[in-house]
Scaffold this active site. Structure first.
Site, PDB file in Angstrom:
ATOM      1  N   GLU A 240      90.943 -29.870  13.664  1.00 17.31           N
ATOM      2  CA  GLU A 240      91.304 -29.871  15.090  1.00 17.31           C
ATOM      3  C   GLU A 240      91.456 -31.324  15.493  1.00 17.31           C
ATOM      4  O   GLU A 240      90.498 -32.099  15.425  1.00 17.31           O
ATOM      5  CB  GLU A 240      90.206 -29.163  15.875  1.00 17.31           C
ATOM      6  CG  GLU A 240      90.493 -29.063  17.346  1.00 17.31           C
ATOM      7  CD  GLU A 240      89.431 -29.746  18.171  1.00 17.31           C
ATOM      8  OE1 GLU A 240      88.251 -29.507  17.898  1.00 17.31           O
ATOM      9  OE2 GLU A 240      89.786 -30.508  19.080  1.00 17.31           O
ATOM     10  N   CYS A 274      89.670 -34.357  23.578  1.00 19.69           N
ATOM     11  CA  CYS A 274      90.961 -34.070  22.951  1.00 19.69           C
ATOM     12  C   CYS A 274      91.864 -33.306  23.914  1.00 19.69           C
ATOM     13  O   CYS A 274      93.085 -33.349  23.789  1.00 19.69           O
ATOM     14  CB  CYS A 274      90.773 -33.271  21.672  1.00 19.69           C
ATOM     15  SG  CYS A 274      89.672 -31.890  21.851  1.00 19.69           S
TER      16      CYS A 274
HETATM   17  O1  TXE Z   1      88.529 -40.726  14.515  1.00 16.15           O
HETATM   18  P1  TXE Z   1      88.556 -40.468  12.971  1.00 16.15           P
HETATM   19  P2  TXE Z   1      87.879 -41.912  15.286  1.00 16.15           P
HETATM   20  C1  TXE Z   1      91.226 -39.640  18.292  1.00 16.15           C
HETATM   21  C2  TXE Z   1      91.240 -40.670  19.392  1.00 16.15           C
HETATM   22  C3  TXE Z   1      90.677 -41.885  18.731  1.00 16.15           C
HETATM   23  C4  TXE Z   1      91.075 -41.716  17.295  1.00 16.15           C
HETATM   24  C5  TXE Z   1      90.151 -42.462  16.350  1.00 16.15           C
HETATM   25  O2  TXE Z   1      92.599 -40.908  19.745  1.00 16.15           O
HETATM   26  O3  TXE Z   1      91.264 -43.079  19.241  1.00 16.15           O
HETATM   27  O4  TXE Z   1      91.008 -40.340  17.046  1.00 16.15           O
HETATM   28  O5  TXE Z   1      88.814 -41.968  16.536  1.00 16.15           O
HETATM   29  C6  TXE Z   1      85.516 -39.298   9.519  1.00 16.15           C
HETATM   30  N1  TXE Z   1      87.853 -38.365   5.025  1.00 16.15           N
HETATM   31  N2  TXE Z   1      90.157 -38.703  18.418  1.00 16.15           N
HETATM   32  O6  TXE Z   1      88.000 -43.215  14.572  1.00 16.15           O
HETATM   33  O7  TXE Z   1      88.922 -41.644  12.163  1.00 16.15           O
HETATM   34  C7  TXE Z   1      84.874 -40.346  10.381  1.00 16.15           C
HETATM   35  O8  TXE Z   1      83.806 -40.961   9.704  1.00 16.15           O
HETATM   36  C8  TXE Z   1      86.891 -37.678   5.665  1.00 16.15           C
HETATM   37  C9  TXE Z   1      90.455 -37.351  18.827  1.00 16.15           C
HETATM   38  O9  TXE Z   1      86.502 -41.408  15.579  1.00 16.15           O
HETATM   39  O10 TXE Z   1      89.393 -39.273  12.880  1.00 16.15           O
HETATM   40  C10 TXE Z   1      84.414 -39.519  11.572  1.00 16.15           C
HETATM   41  O11 TXE Z   1      83.205 -38.863  11.282  1.00 16.15           O
HETATM   42  N3  TXE Z   1      86.351 -38.062   6.850  1.00 16.15           N
HETATM   43  C11 TXE Z   1      89.361 -36.408  18.421  1.00 16.15           C
HETATM   44  C12 TXE Z   1      85.528 -38.481  11.711  1.00 16.15           C
HETATM   45  O12 TXE Z   1      86.186 -38.464  10.454  1.00 16.15           O
HETATM   46  C13 TXE Z   1      86.824 -39.190   7.424  1.00 16.15           C
HETATM   47  C14 TXE Z   1      88.004 -36.926  18.734  1.00 16.15           C
HETATM   48  C15 TXE Z   1      86.532 -38.806  12.812  1.00 16.15           C
HETATM   49  O13 TXE Z   1      87.033 -40.082  12.580  1.00 16.15           O
HETATM   50  C16 TXE Z   1      87.833 -39.972   6.812  1.00 16.15           C
HETATM   51  C17 TXE Z   1      87.833 -38.273  18.303  1.00 16.15           C
HETATM   52  C18 TXE Z   1      88.352 -39.512   5.564  1.00 16.15           C
HETATM   53  N4  TXE Z   1      89.315 -40.197   4.908  1.00 16.15           N
HETATM   54  C19 TXE Z   1      88.906 -39.145  18.151  1.00 16.15           C
HETATM   55  N5  TXE Z   1      88.086 -41.036   7.640  1.00 16.15           N
HETATM   56  C20 TXE Z   1      89.444 -35.045  19.062  1.00 16.15           C
HETATM   57  N6  TXE Z   1      90.418 -34.238  18.671  1.00 16.15           N
HETATM   58  O14 TXE Z   1      88.617 -34.733  19.880  1.00 16.15           O
HETATM   59  C21 TXE Z   1      87.279 -40.916   8.705  1.00 16.15           C
HETATM   60  N7  TXE Z   1      86.515 -39.820   8.579  1.00 16.15           N
END
Ligand code: TXE
Length: 521
Positions: A240, A274
């Site tokens: 998601e 989100c």
């Molecule tokens: O997200 P990430 P971040 C969006 C929002 C924000 C951007 C970055 O625009 O600016 O995402 O946020 C893990 N394999 N949203 O940096 O990178 C990471 O450790 C497996 C929308 O937080 O997606 C963390 O636990 N896992 C969103 C999780 O993934 C990996 C809410 C999310 O990190 C990984 C938050 C990999 N290769 C941010 N790389 C929503 N839909 O609500 C990272 N992670």
């Protein structure tokens, strides 16, 4: 053109509200991830064998202990997100036990064995059913915007389905996940729920070290990586991702309620949701009045830290603050007007709630996920233009239409290319376990909540039991009677049942005799 990002403090080491340091949390090694998965796997079979009622009771106990010990988690959430304890309570903790109760009801339906109705004419002596079996150990990778809810929306159903679970908090908010794992240990069998701390490589290690299913909430870019790795390993994955939600404000709306609702769903959690309203398309006929009221309302909002009571907190991470500033600067450069806000608050990663008027479709604040306390307003001629612009997006999570004519609003909302269509509200299905939370395009096809999310937690097994003492008429040998039997079946399908049956019955006896002889009598 965006400017190169500055260097940021290590995630999870600075309080977002006032910049005070937080102790770093050690990251798990690949071996520790594997060991955590194995510990959960060892505990899972006994848990899966417990009656569903016992698992449902355990979910209520978990929901209850989270509420009873809320002072602890509110302090942790306040430190990791910078929101006031009150905002943390209202946005993430208050509904825990109710969520567990609803998740229990959804599980009862989603996990029920389904009897398959079979025609006794076509399948004499046979009965079949479909059962739900736990995948084994489910990994939950969570982001930083709602460090608790982004776990329990998957934790409750994954456990109810009989799985073990490994939590992987965002590196920006490790303590919330650690506290949640400790509460699970208080009320659930030993080792059933594990937590591993770290960043992307630790999240990826879940997939390479043997997890049986993965649920992911986070950015589009990372969601693609996780889905690709899961695909390579044929591990079920529900992702998601981000959103760029639009709200369409029609000229006949209840202006007071609409302004209050849209300001709430745009600025709530400092826009780090989100499904926050990231774009507002307002009909020109009421645009001036709508904008003036939004400016007045947004101008009253207070940003934590404010003696325990504030409407919103800061941005939760330094990169997020920087991104929001980039989007606002780009909008202004392309002609938008900042009517209120548009600056840091001066405390931590606080950013003043902002209203941008005169936004256009080419701006980053309209095309990309801003994920900040920014209400971007686009003035449109009519509803048709609003629908067209709403659907011209790389995302599709929620979309809402605000109007007094609810029937027209529903018809328009169902024309939006989104996963959740709403009239006169936004985003609330996210806290309804009965409603599927899903999207299209860059938002990803993953589903959270409702029985439609259950493929992430269970696999389906079909069972067929054949008590028919006679062989099936289609078995070897192929002979003239088989040809006549097949023709009679076709006649039965396209013609008269009675005529065909009169032919079928004698042929059936001949076929059964020939097949038994083929099998040695
Ligand atoms: O997200 P990430 P971040 C969006 C929002 C924000 C951007 C970055 O625009 O600016 O995402 O946020 C893990 N394999 N949203 O940096 O990178 C990471 O450790 C497996 C929308 O937080 O997606 C963390 O636990 N896992 C969103 C999780 O993934 C990996 C809410 C999310 O990190 C990984 C938050 C990999 N290769 C941010 N790389 C929503 N839909 O609500 C990272 N992670």
């Amino acid at each position: 053109m965006s400017t190169p990002a500055p260097t940021f403090p290590a995630p999870g080491t600075v309080r977002p509200d006032d910049g005070r340091p937080l102790p770093a949390v050690p990251y798990a090694t690949r071996e520790e991830v594997r060991a955590a998965i194995e510990r959960a796997r060892a505990a899972q079979p006994a848990w899966a064998a417990t009656p569903l009622a016992q698992r449902q009771a355990a979910m209520l106990a978990l929901g209850r202990i989270i509420l009873e010990r809320r002072a602890e988690i509110l302090e942790i959430l306040n430190a990791e997100t910078g929101r006031s304890p009150l905002e943390c309570l209202v946005s993430e903790v208050i509904g825990t036990l109710d969520f567990a109760r609803s998740a229990n009801k959804v599980a009862a339906a989603a996990l029920a064995t389904e009897k398959v109705p079979l025609s006794m004419l076509d399948h004499p002596g046979k009965r079949a059913y479909i059962e739900a079996l736990p995948h084994g150990v489910v990994g939950i990778i969570a982001p930083w915007n709602y460090p608790l809810i982004n776990f329990y929306k998957h934790l409750f159903p994954a456990l109810l389905a009989g799985n073990g679970v490994v939590l992987k908090p965002s590196e920006s908010c490790p303590r919330t996940g650690a506290w949640l794992a400790a509460r699970c240990a208080d009320v659930l069998p030993k080792d059933l729920v594990q937590v591993v701390q770290g960043a992307g490589d630790v999240g990826a290690a879940l997939l390479t070290e043997g997890i049986d299913s993965i649920t992911f909430t986070g950015s589009v870019a990372t969601g693609r990586k996780v889905s690709a790795l899961a695909g390579e390993r044929l591990v079920p994955c529900t992702a998601e991702l981000g959103g760029k939600d639009a709200a369409i404000v029609l000229a006949d709306c209840d202006l007071g309620r609409t302004v209050a609702g849209i300001v709430y769903w745009s600025i709530h959690n400092a826009g780090q949701n989100c499904a926050s309203v990231e774009r507002v398309y307002v009909e020109a006929a009421i645009a001036d009045a709508f904008v003036q009221r939004c400016v007045a309302a947004v101008g009253k909002l207070r940003v934590a830290p404010q003696e325990g009571i504030a409407d919103i907190g800061p941005l939760h991470t330094a990169p997020q603050l920087w991104l929001v500033e980039q989007h606002v600067a780009d909008a202004v450069q392309r002609g938008a007007t900042v009517l209120v806000g548009g600056t840091r608050t001066g405390s931590g990663w606080g950013y003043a709630p902002t209203v941008l008027d005169g936004c256009t479709h080419d701006m980053r604040v309209i095309r990309e996920e801003t994920f900040g306390p920014v209400l971007a307003i686009v003035r449109v001629k009519d509803a048709e233009e609003a629908v067209r612009l709403t659907n011209d997006s790389g995302y599709g999570l929620n979309g809402s239409v605000w109007t007094k004519d609810v029937a027209r609003g529903e018809a328009l909302a169902r024309r939006l290319h989104v996963g959740v269509s709403l009239v006169n509200n936004h985003a609330i299905p996210a806290i309804m376990p009965e409603m599927p939370w899903t999207g299209v395009r860059g938002t990803g096809p993953g589903v959270a909540n409702s029985r439609h999310a259950y493929p992430a937690y269970v696999r389906r097994r079909g069972v067929l039991v054949d008590s028919n003492r006679q062989p099936d008429p289609w078995w070897f040998p192929a002979d003239a009677n088989l040809a006549a039997f097949a023709d009679a079946v076709v006649q039965r399908s396209i013609g008269s049942m009675v005529g065909a049956l009169l032919k079928l019955l004698p042929l059936l006896g001949k076929r059964q005799k020939a097949i038994r002889e083929f099998g040695g009598g």
